[in-house]
Scaffold this motif. Structure first.
Motif, PDB file in Angstrom:
ATOM      1  N   ARG A 227       0.873  -1.840  -0.043  1.00  0.00           N
ATOM      2  CA  ARG A 227      -0.274   0.079  -0.220  1.00  0.00           C
ATOM      3  C   ARG A 227       1.029   1.191   0.337  1.00  0.00           C
ATOM      4  O   ARG A 227       1.780   1.421   0.742  1.00  0.00           O
ATOM      5  CB  ARG A 227      -0.589   0.259   1.227  1.00  0.00           C
ATOM      6  CG  ARG A 227      -2.230  -0.770   0.968  1.00  0.00           C
ATOM      7  CD  ARG A 227      -2.756  -0.736   2.061  1.00  0.00           C
ATOM      8  NE  ARG A 227      -2.617  -1.958   3.508  1.00  0.00           N
ATOM      9  CZ  ARG A 227      -3.311  -1.528   4.279  1.00  0.00           C
ATOM     10  NH1 ARG A 227      -3.618  -0.887   4.771  1.00  0.00           N
ATOM     11  NH2 ARG A 227      -3.111  -3.098   5.623  1.00  0.00           N
ATOM     12  N   PRO A 228       0.455   2.352  -0.661  1.00  0.00           N
ATOM     13  CA  PRO A 228       0.857   3.352  -0.690  1.00  0.00           C
ATOM     14  C   PRO A 228       0.826   4.543   0.240  1.00  0.00           C
ATOM     15  O   PRO A 228       0.377   4.431   1.860  1.00  0.00           O
ATOM     16  CB  PRO A 228       1.041   4.789  -2.119  1.00  0.00           C
ATOM     17  CG  PRO A 228      -0.763   3.353  -1.731  1.00  0.00           C
ATOM     18  CD  PRO A 228      -0.393   2.765  -1.275  1.00  0.00           C
ATOM     19  N   ILE A 229       2.114   4.942   1.188  1.00  0.00           N
ATOM     20  CA  ILE A 229       2.121   5.234   2.099  1.00  0.00           C
ATOM     21  C   ILE A 229       2.040   7.433   2.201  1.00  0.00           C
ATOM     22  O   ILE A 229       2.398   7.597   1.224  1.00  0.00           O
ATOM     23  CB  ILE A 229       4.460   4.916   2.293  1.00  0.00           C
ATOM     24  CG1 ILE A 229       4.446   3.864   3.496  1.00  0.00           C
ATOM     25  CG2 ILE A 229       4.160   6.092   4.425  1.00  0.00           C
ATOM     26  CD1 ILE A 229       5.699   4.195   3.997  1.00  0.00           C
ATOM     27  N   GLY A 230       0.896   8.051   2.757  1.00  0.00           N
ATOM     28  CA  GLY A 230       0.666   8.729   2.141  1.00  0.00           C
ATOM     29  C   GLY A 230      -0.489   9.142   2.242  1.00  0.00           C
ATOM     30  O   GLY A 230      -1.194   8.444   1.472  1.00  0.00           O
ATOM     31  N   PRO A 231      -0.705   9.973   0.620  1.00  0.00           N
ATOM     32  CA  PRO A 231      -2.015  10.318   0.188  1.00  0.00           C
ATOM     33  C   PRO A 231      -2.003   9.654  -1.069  1.00  0.00           C
ATOM     34  O   PRO A 231      -0.817   9.877  -1.498  1.00  0.00           O
ATOM     35  CB  PRO A 231      -2.548  12.278   0.403  1.00  0.00           C
ATOM     36  CG  PRO A 231      -0.999  12.526   0.577  1.00  0.00           C
ATOM     37  CD  PRO A 231      -0.281  11.208   1.513  1.00  0.00           C
TER      38      PRO A 231
END
Length: 60
Positions: A53-57
């Protein structure tokens, strides 16, 4: 009012018994320390790759 006093007395006695049982367990039971090893069969896990999963928005 006497019924309320009886109820509170019974609840206090039950709470006292629970606290006494917990104190007895703390005093008399000695925990065992050791390494636990248990193998897990991979057949039933459905080996799917883990997606990162991407970190941040998330971009729109």
């Amino acid at each position: 009012m006497p019924t309320l006093v009886r109820l509170l007395t019974v609840l206090a006695l039950v709470a006292g018994l629970v606290v006494a049982a917990m104190a007895a367990l703390i005093h008399f039971v000695e925990p065992r320390q050791g390494t636990i090893v248990q193998s897990v069969p991979l057949e039933g896990l459905g080996r799917q790759p883990i997606r990162q999963r991407p970190i941040g928005p998330v971009p729109d």
